[in-house]
Motif scaffolding. Structure first.
Motif, PDB file in Angstrom:
ATOM      1  N   LEU A  91      17.914 -29.620  28.613  1.00  0.00           N
ATOM      2  CA  LEU A  91      18.470 -28.881  27.493  1.00  0.00           C
ATOM      3  C   LEU A  91      19.764 -28.210  27.923  1.00  0.00           C
ATOM      4  CD1 LEU A  91      15.266 -27.100  26.106  1.00  0.00           C
ATOM      5  CD2 LEU A  91      16.309 -29.219  25.297  1.00  0.00           C
ATOM      6  N   THR A  92      20.724 -28.159  27.027  1.00  0.00           N
ATOM      7  CA  THR A  92      21.957 -27.435  27.294  1.00  0.00           C
ATOM      8  C   THR A  92      21.705 -25.938  27.123  1.00  0.00           C
ATOM      9  OG1 THR A  92      22.717 -27.451  24.998  1.00  0.00           O
ATOM     10  CG2 THR A  92      23.235 -29.384  26.354  1.00  0.00           C
ATOM     11  N   SER A  93      22.624 -25.126  27.622  1.00  0.00           N
ATOM     12  CA  SER A  93      22.481 -23.681  27.494  1.00  0.00           C
ATOM     13  C   SER A  93      22.475 -23.265  26.025  1.00  0.00           C
ATOM     14  CB  SER A  93      23.605 -22.965  28.234  1.00  0.00           C
ATOM     15  OG  SER A  93      24.879 -23.359  27.739  1.00  0.00           O
ATOM     16  N   ARG A  94      23.257 -23.949  25.197  1.00  0.00           N
ATOM     17  CA  ARG A  94      23.274 -23.637  23.760  1.00  0.00           C
ATOM     18  C   ARG A  94      21.908 -23.936  23.140  1.00  0.00           C
ATOM     19  NH1 ARG A  94      27.751 -25.939  19.548  1.00  0.00           N
ATOM     20  NH2 ARG A  94      28.975 -24.304  20.554  1.00  0.00           N
ATOM     21  N   GLU A  95      21.329 -25.073  23.503  1.00  0.00           N
ATOM     22  CA  GLU A  95      20.011 -25.433  22.970  1.00  0.00           C
ATOM     23  C   GLU A  95      18.944 -24.437  23.417  1.00  0.00           C
ATOM     24  OE1 GLU A  95      20.643 -30.288  22.715  1.00  0.00           O
ATOM     25  OE2 GLU A  95      19.819 -29.370  24.540  1.00  0.00           O
ATOM     26  N   VAL A  96      19.029 -23.998  24.664  1.00  0.00           N
ATOM     27  CA  VAL A  96      18.067 -23.009  25.163  1.00  0.00           C
ATOM     28  C   VAL A  96      18.198 -21.699  24.393  1.00  0.00           C
ATOM     29  CG1 VAL A  96      17.413 -21.606  27.159  1.00  0.00           C
ATOM     30  CG2 VAL A  96      17.925 -24.038  27.463  1.00  0.00           C
ATOM     31  N   SER A 153      26.508 -15.817  16.859  1.00  0.00           N
ATOM     32  CA  SER A 153      27.860 -15.963  16.298  1.00  0.00           C
ATOM     33  C   SER A 153      28.204 -17.426  16.047  1.00  0.00           C
ATOM     34  CB  SER A 153      28.905 -15.314  17.230  1.00  0.00           C
ATOM     35  OG  SER A 153      28.663 -13.920  17.368  1.00  0.00           O
ATOM     36  N   TYR A 154      27.215 -18.176  15.583  1.00  0.00           N
ATOM     37  CA  TYR A 154      27.423 -19.562  15.172  1.00  0.00           C
ATOM     38  C   TYR A 154      27.361 -19.635  13.654  1.00  0.00           C
ATOM     39  CZ  TYR A 154      26.116 -20.898  20.003  1.00  0.00           C
ATOM     40  OH  TYR A 154      26.041 -21.033  21.358  1.00  0.00           O
ATOM     41  N   SER A 155      27.797 -20.751  13.099  1.00  0.00           N
ATOM     42  CA  SER A 155      27.531 -21.021  11.692  1.00  0.00           C
ATOM     43  C   SER A 155      26.105 -21.567  11.568  1.00  0.00           C
ATOM     44  CB  SER A 155      28.519 -22.047  11.138  1.00  0.00           C
ATOM     45  OG  SER A 155      28.297 -23.316  11.731  1.00  0.00           O
ATOM     46  N   GLU A 156      25.539 -21.467  10.369  1.00  0.00           N
ATOM     47  CA  GLU A 156      24.208 -22.023  10.163  1.00  0.00           C
ATOM     48  C   GLU A 156      24.217 -23.534  10.378  1.00  0.00           C
ATOM     49  OE1 GLU A 156      21.909 -20.872   6.809  1.00  0.00           O
ATOM     50  OE2 GLU A 156      22.688 -18.826   6.758  1.00  0.00           O
ATOM     51  N   ARG A 157      25.318 -24.187  10.005  1.00  0.00           N
ATOM     52  CA  ARG A 157      25.419 -25.628  10.214  1.00  0.00           C
ATOM     53  C   ARG A 157      25.350 -25.973  11.703  1.00  0.00           C
ATOM     54  NH1 ARG A 157      26.981 -29.999   7.416  1.00  0.00           N
ATOM     55  NH2 ARG A 157      27.470 -28.724   5.591  1.00  0.00           N
ATOM     56  N   THR A 158      25.994 -25.136  12.542  1.00  0.00           N
ATOM     57  CA  THR A 158      25.950 -25.382  13.983  1.00  0.00           C
ATOM     58  C   THR A 158      24.524 -25.281  14.502  1.00  0.00           C
ATOM     59  OG1 THR A 158      28.214 -24.596  14.346  1.00  0.00           O
ATOM     60  CG2 THR A 158      26.725 -24.540  16.238  1.00  0.00           C
ATOM     61  N   VAL A 159      23.799 -24.257  14.051  1.00  0.00           N
ATOM     62  CA  VAL A 159      22.410 -24.097  14.487  1.00  0.00           C
ATOM     63  C   VAL A 159      21.584 -25.311  14.073  1.00  0.00           C
ATOM     64  CG1 VAL A 159      20.309 -22.709  14.260  1.00  0.00           C
ATOM     65  CG2 VAL A 159      22.543 -21.579  14.452  1.00  0.00           C
ATOM     66  N   LYS A 160      21.764 -25.751  12.829  1.00  0.00           N
ATOM     67  CA  LYS A 160      21.018 -26.925  12.358  1.00  0.00           C
ATOM     68  C   LYS A 160      21.386 -28.163  13.158  1.00  0.00           C
ATOM     69  CE  LYS A 160      20.526 -25.223   7.612  1.00  0.00           C
ATOM     70  NZ  LYS A 160      20.922 -25.424   6.187  1.00  0.00           N
ATOM     71  N   ASN A 161      22.669 -28.311  13.490  1.00  0.00           N
ATOM     72  CA  ASN A 161      23.104 -29.470  14.279  1.00  0.00           C
ATOM     73  C   ASN A 161      22.525 -29.434  15.687  1.00  0.00           C
ATOM     74  OD1 ASN A 161      24.603 -30.527  12.178  1.00  0.00           O
ATOM     75  ND2 ASN A 161      26.537 -29.645  12.868  1.00  0.00           N
ATOM     76  N   VAL A 162      22.442 -28.244  16.275  1.00  0.00           N
ATOM     77  CA  VAL A 162      21.851 -28.102  17.612  1.00  0.00           C
ATOM     78  C   VAL A 162      20.387 -28.547  17.579  1.00  0.00           C
ATOM     79  CG1 VAL A 162      21.106 -26.435  19.369  1.00  0.00           C
ATOM     80  CG2 VAL A 162      23.417 -26.310  18.431  1.00  0.00           C
ATOM     81  N   TYR A 207      12.133 -23.746  30.313  1.00  0.00           N
ATOM     82  CA  TYR A 207      13.447 -23.283  29.863  1.00  0.00           C
ATOM     83  C   TYR A 207      13.388 -21.903  29.235  1.00  0.00           C
ATOM     84  CZ  TYR A 207      15.476 -27.881  30.643  1.00  0.00           C
ATOM     85  OH  TYR A 207      15.932 -29.032  31.228  1.00  0.00           O
ATOM     86  N   ILE A 208      12.272 -21.578  28.590  1.00  0.00           N
ATOM     87  CA  ILE A 208      12.129 -20.268  27.964  1.00  0.00           C
ATOM     88  C   ILE A 208      10.777 -19.682  28.327  1.00  0.00           C
ATOM     89  CG2 ILE A 208      13.681 -20.787  26.057  1.00  0.00           C
ATOM     90  CD1 ILE A 208      11.338 -21.315  24.273  1.00  0.00           C
TER      91      ILE A 208
END
Length: 228
Positions: A168-173, A193-202, A227-228
């Motif tokens: 997993l990438t750090s963003r995904e974690v 501090s992301y857009s909702e679209r970014t979260v959905k794309n992740v 990872y968590i």
């Protein structure tokens, strides 16, 4: 659990309830099944009152299958696997009781949306159905805590070291950590501090890459791999 034959919803939703959806509204197709006719009738009656829901006779791709169970047995788990893996539907499980070891079985079936039967009001069922239709997880707080504890215990017992080949990438974690804490897409976007679209794309990217079925399955994977 009753040993009677499986009961399914066989009558479509009827107009004239005062809640018909407008022509531009998106309605979620839902097929209801239950182990007993009383459970079936109750769930159908609650859902029929909401314009977001379009009741269907059969589940399949693009539909949400809502299963009402008193408790889980192997037959119920087999039905869940068939609905998700063979029929291609999203699943919502409404259940009266669940043992510790059964929770992971349900998640591994591809079910990330669970409602306690005693909490199954019409509003709660619609919330769960809409979450399932989006591919989101929706677990009661006590079940989410049990899932985190159970997977954490499995990870510690396995004693695995190092990162898996498909990591997993750090963003995904970061996103999955907030998902595991019960935050929805909008709240996660605000915290990172992301857009909702970014979260959905992740979420879409990691579930597709790692062949995970939904948010709950992704959280279980992240916990199991440390990872968590």
């Amino acid at each position: 659990m009753l040993n009677s034959p499986r009961t399914t919803m066989t009558t479509p939703s009827a107009p004239g309830t005062g809640h018909d959806a407008g022509p531009g509204d998106r309605r979620v197709p839902v097929a209801v099944s239950a182990a007993d006719p009383i459970g079936l009738a109750g769930a159908v009656d609650l859902l029929r009152r909401h314009p977001e829901i379009e009741l269907r006779e059969e589940s399949g791709p693009g539909t949400v299958a809502l299963l009402v169970e008193d408790a889980l047995d192997e037959a119920a788990l087999t039905r869940l696997r068939r609905i998700v893996r063979s029929e291609g539907a999203r699943a919502v499980l409404v259940v009266g009781a669940m043992r510790e070891n059964e929770l992971m079985d349900v998640v591994e079936c591809g079910v990330g949306t669970i409602v306690w039967r005693h909490e199954a009001t019409g509003e709660r069922l619609v919330q769960a159905v809409l979450a399932a239709s989006r591919g989101d997880g929706d677990l009661p707080a006590d079940l989410l805590g049990r899932l985190i504890h159970q997977v954490g215990t499995l990870h510690r017992g396995a004693g695995r070291a190092g990162a898996p080949a498909l990591g997993l990438t750090s963003r995904e974690v970061d996103v999955l950590r907030l998902v595991s804490e019960g935050f929805d897409t909008g709240e996660i976007a605000g915290k990172l501090s992301y857009s909702e679209r970014t979260v959905k794309n992740v979420m879409h990217g990691l579930t597709t890459r790692l062949h995970l079925r939904n948010r709950a399955h992704a959280v279980a994977f992240a916990l199991r791999e440390g990872y968590i």
